[in-house]
Design a protein around this motif. Structure first.
Motif, PDB file in Angstrom:
ATOM      1  N   UNK A   1     -15.317  14.023 -13.897  1.00  0.00           N
ATOM      2  CA  UNK A   1     -15.874  15.349 -13.684  1.00  0.00           C
ATOM      3  C   UNK A   1     -15.187  16.449 -14.478  1.00  0.00           C
ATOM      4  N   UNK A   2     -15.812  17.606 -14.431  1.00  0.00           N
ATOM      5  CA  UNK A   2     -15.278  18.755 -15.168  1.00  0.00           C
ATOM      6  C   UNK A   2     -13.944  19.216 -14.613  1.00  0.00           C
ATOM      7  N   UNK A   3     -13.719  18.962 -13.328  1.00  0.00           N
ATOM      8  CA  UNK A   3     -12.453  19.367 -12.730  1.00  0.00           C
ATOM      9  C   UNK A   3     -11.308  18.438 -13.046  1.00  0.00           C
ATOM     10  N   UNK A   4     -11.610  17.339 -13.769  1.00  0.00           N
ATOM     11  CA  UNK A   4     -10.598  16.355 -14.165  1.00  0.00           C
ATOM     12  C   UNK A   4      -9.840  15.813 -12.968  1.00  0.00           C
ATOM     13  N   UNK A   5     -10.557  15.604 -11.884  1.00  0.00           N
ATOM     14  CA  UNK A   5      -9.933  15.040 -10.695  1.00  0.00           C
ATOM     15  C   UNK A   5      -9.694  13.547 -10.888  1.00  0.00           C
ATOM     16  N   UNK A   6      -8.595  13.069 -10.307  1.00  0.00           N
ATOM     17  CA  UNK A   6      -8.280  11.652 -10.420  1.00  0.00           C
ATOM     18  C   UNK A   6      -8.912  10.887  -9.266  1.00  0.00           C
ATOM     19  N   UNK A   7      -9.351   9.692  -9.579  1.00  0.00           N
ATOM     20  CA  UNK A   7     -10.053   8.859  -8.601  1.00  0.00           C
ATOM     21  C   UNK A   7      -9.355   7.499  -8.549  1.00  0.00           C
ATOM     22  N   UNK A   8      -8.646   7.177  -7.453  1.00  0.00           N
ATOM     23  CA  UNK A   8      -7.949   5.891  -7.381  1.00  0.00           C
ATOM     24  C   UNK A   8      -8.925   4.726  -7.329  1.00  0.00           C
ATOM     25  N   UNK A   9      -8.494   3.594  -7.828  1.00  0.00           N
ATOM     26  CA  UNK A   9      -9.342   2.404  -7.771  1.00  0.00           C
ATOM     27  C   UNK A   9      -9.504   1.945  -6.326  1.00  0.00           C
ATOM     28  N   UNK A  10     -10.565   1.197  -6.016  1.00  0.00           N
ATOM     29  CA  UNK A  10     -10.709   0.643  -4.666  1.00  0.00           C
ATOM     30  C   UNK A  10      -9.508  -0.196  -4.240  1.00  0.00           C
ATOM     31  N   UNK A  11      -8.907  -0.915  -5.182  1.00  0.00           N
ATOM     32  CA  UNK A  11      -7.733  -1.729  -4.843  1.00  0.00           C
ATOM     33  C   UNK A  11      -6.541  -0.853  -4.477  1.00  0.00           C
ATOM     34  N   UNK A  12      -6.333   0.236  -5.212  1.00  0.00           N
ATOM     35  CA  UNK A  12      -5.220   1.139  -4.878  1.00  0.00           C
ATOM     36  C   UNK A  12      -5.414   1.721  -3.485  1.00  0.00           C
ATOM     37  N   UNK A  13      -6.636   2.146  -3.190  1.00  0.00           N
ATOM     38  CA  UNK A  13      -6.909   2.707  -1.866  1.00  0.00           C
ATOM     39  C   UNK A  13      -6.652   1.682  -0.771  1.00  0.00           C
ATOM     40  N   UNK A  14      -7.084   0.437  -1.003  1.00  0.00           N
ATOM     41  CA  UNK A  14      -6.887  -0.618  -0.005  1.00  0.00           C
ATOM     42  C   UNK A  14      -5.406  -0.938   0.162  1.00  0.00           C
ATOM     43  N   UNK A  15      -4.664  -0.990  -0.940  1.00  0.00           N
ATOM     44  CA  UNK A  15      -3.243  -1.316  -0.876  1.00  0.00           C
ATOM     45  C   UNK A  15      -2.464  -0.237  -0.131  1.00  0.00           C
ATOM     46  N   UNK A  16      -2.796   1.014  -0.389  1.00  0.00           N
ATOM     47  CA  UNK A  16      -2.098   2.108   0.304  1.00  0.00           C
ATOM     48  C   UNK A  16      -2.388   2.069   1.803  1.00  0.00           C
ATOM     49  N   UNK A  17      -3.603   1.712   2.156  1.00  0.00           N
ATOM     50  CA  UNK A  17      -3.949   1.585   3.575  1.00  0.00           C
ATOM     51  C   UNK A  17      -3.165   0.465   4.234  1.00  0.00           C
ATOM     52  N   UNK A  18      -2.879  -0.590   3.470  1.00  0.00           N
ATOM     53  CA  UNK A  18      -2.140  -1.735   3.989  1.00  0.00           C
ATOM     54  C   UNK A  18      -0.627  -1.549   3.877  1.00  0.00           C
ATOM     55  N   UNK A  19      -0.194  -0.461   3.250  1.00  0.00           N
ATOM     56  CA  UNK A  19       1.229  -0.205   3.106  1.00  0.00           C
ATOM     57  C   UNK A  19       1.915  -1.058   2.054  1.00  0.00           C
ATOM     58  N   UNK A  20       1.182  -1.461   1.032  1.00  0.00           N
ATOM     59  CA  UNK A  20       1.728  -2.303  -0.031  1.00  0.00           C
ATOM     60  C   UNK A  20       2.057  -1.423  -1.240  1.00  0.00           C
ATOM     61  N   UNK A  21       3.242  -1.585  -1.833  1.00  0.00           N
ATOM     62  CA  UNK A  21       3.585  -0.798  -3.024  1.00  0.00           C
ATOM     63  C   UNK A  21       2.578  -1.015  -4.153  1.00  0.00           C
ATOM     64  N   UNK A  22       2.219   0.078  -4.844  1.00  0.00           N
ATOM     65  CA  UNK A  22       1.207   0.019  -5.897  1.00  0.00           C
ATOM     66  C   UNK A  22       1.817   0.463  -7.219  1.00  0.00           C
ATOM     67  N   UNK A  23       1.509  -0.288  -8.282  1.00  0.00           N
ATOM     68  CA  UNK A  23       1.920   0.068  -9.633  1.00  0.00           C
ATOM     69  C   UNK A  23       0.672   0.172 -10.513  1.00  0.00           C
TER      70      UNK A  23
END
Length: 325
Positions: A43-65
């Motif tokens: 988008x024009x606002x240059x907002x960042x959008x995490x991948x579905x895997x990143x979102x799932x990992x953060x919900x599970x409390x798993x470190x993400x790289x």
């Protein structure tokens, strides 16, 4: 055999297909880290959008790289320090260099959404739908330097008839997760049985190009229907109907007597709203639009879209391709 000791797993994946596999994997084994592609900028606002895997990992409390590359020696050292027993890959979006493949003691395995050797590559589900494959599947493959060239040890097939790419993505992710857990237990126990791919049967699943799934006046009905089935939010199937740019959400061949009568003699580029149904003329006959999403609006039944057209019962409605490649 199920019930082996929990393994140290590094998981690498990016889209919803991979995210759906991560949760059951994390319940059965110790996922010590997740690797995924860097956040998308939209988008024009240059907002960042995490991948579905990143979102799932953060919900599970798993470190993400989210490294841009795994060819960097410092990134490889960080990965090696995690001491994984196995690296599991599912639609990660980047080829692993040999230095990474050599890190885990039990190797790297890939959950690939095709019946290998058919549809090696980036878009196996979409390519299978576009080709009209009646059966699709998922394989657990040993990773090597080539593109999806490794032996496989588990294989699951499903009926693809009439199913969309989104539906098959969910079904194959679930089947793939089940197959992966069996494969990991066998891998740990040293009982995995590997099958070489038949190189004479190889086909490739290239990425879906921007606008590739848009409807064209040259499309025959079956091709138009398959384009819609293969489409997704990332790669919609679009057309300009009655002057409005729209995403075609669901479409069908016309086979019933009432529909054939209502859409008779419809030429390519012509549209018709008749009997509260919406038809588009393709190269070899009419395709019926079941659900449609005008740009900037919610998806709606074709009946509602047609009812909102001015002079919808008169002749002269048209449709054309949208060129957004």
């Amino acid at each position: 055999m199920l019930g082996q000791t929990r393994m140290r797993v590094v998981f690498m994946g990016t889209p919803a297909f991979a995210a759906r596999i991560l949760k059951p994997l994390s319940q059965a084994h110790d996922v010590v880290a997740v690797y995924t592609r860097p956040d998308a900028v939209r988008g024009r606002g240059r907002k960042t959008d995490p991948s579905p895997v990143k979102a799932a990992a953060e919900e599970l409390g798993i470190p993400v790289f989210t490294p841009k590359t795994l060819r960097d020696e410092d990134e490889q050292a960080r990965l090696a320090a995690l001491a994984p027993d196995v690296i599991v890959v599912a639609a990660y979006g980047a080829i692993l260099p040999q230095a990474v493949l050599d890190i885990p003691k039990c190797g790297c395995v890939n959950v690939h959404a095709s019946l290998l050797p058919r549809w090696r590559g980036a878009a196996p589900i979409e390519r299978a739908v576009l080709a009209g494959d009646e059966e699709v599947g998922v394989c657990i493959m040993a990773m090597e330097a080539g593109l999806d060239t490794g032996d496989f040890c588990e294989r699951r097939a499903v009926d693809a008839t009439g199913k969309s790419a989104d539906e098959l993505t969910c079904e194959l992710a679930d089947r793939g997760a089940d197959a992966l857990l069996v494969a990991l237990d066998d891998l740990q126990a040293g009982t995995a049985v590997w099958t070489k791919q038949d190189e004479s049967a190889v086909t490739y699943a290239d990425k879906i190009a921007k606008g590739e799934l848009n409807l064209s006046l040259d499309d025959e009905v079956e091709q138009a229907r398959r384009k819609v089935l293969a489409s997704s939010a990332a790669h919609p199937s679009k057309a300009c109907v009655a002057g409005r740019s729209c995403t075609i959400v669901r479409a069908a061949s016309v086979t019933d007597e009432q529909g054939l009568s209502a859409s008779s003699n419809l030429l390519p580029g012509e549209a018709r709203f008749a009997s509260k149904r919406l038809f588009l003329g393709c190269a070899d006959g009419p395709v019926e639009i079941i659900e449609i999403k005008p740009d900037g609006k919610q998806a709606m039944a074709a009946k509602a879209f047609g009812a909102g057209l001015q002079n919808n019962k008169q002749s002269g409605l048209t449709w054309e391709a949208v060129n957004d490649r």
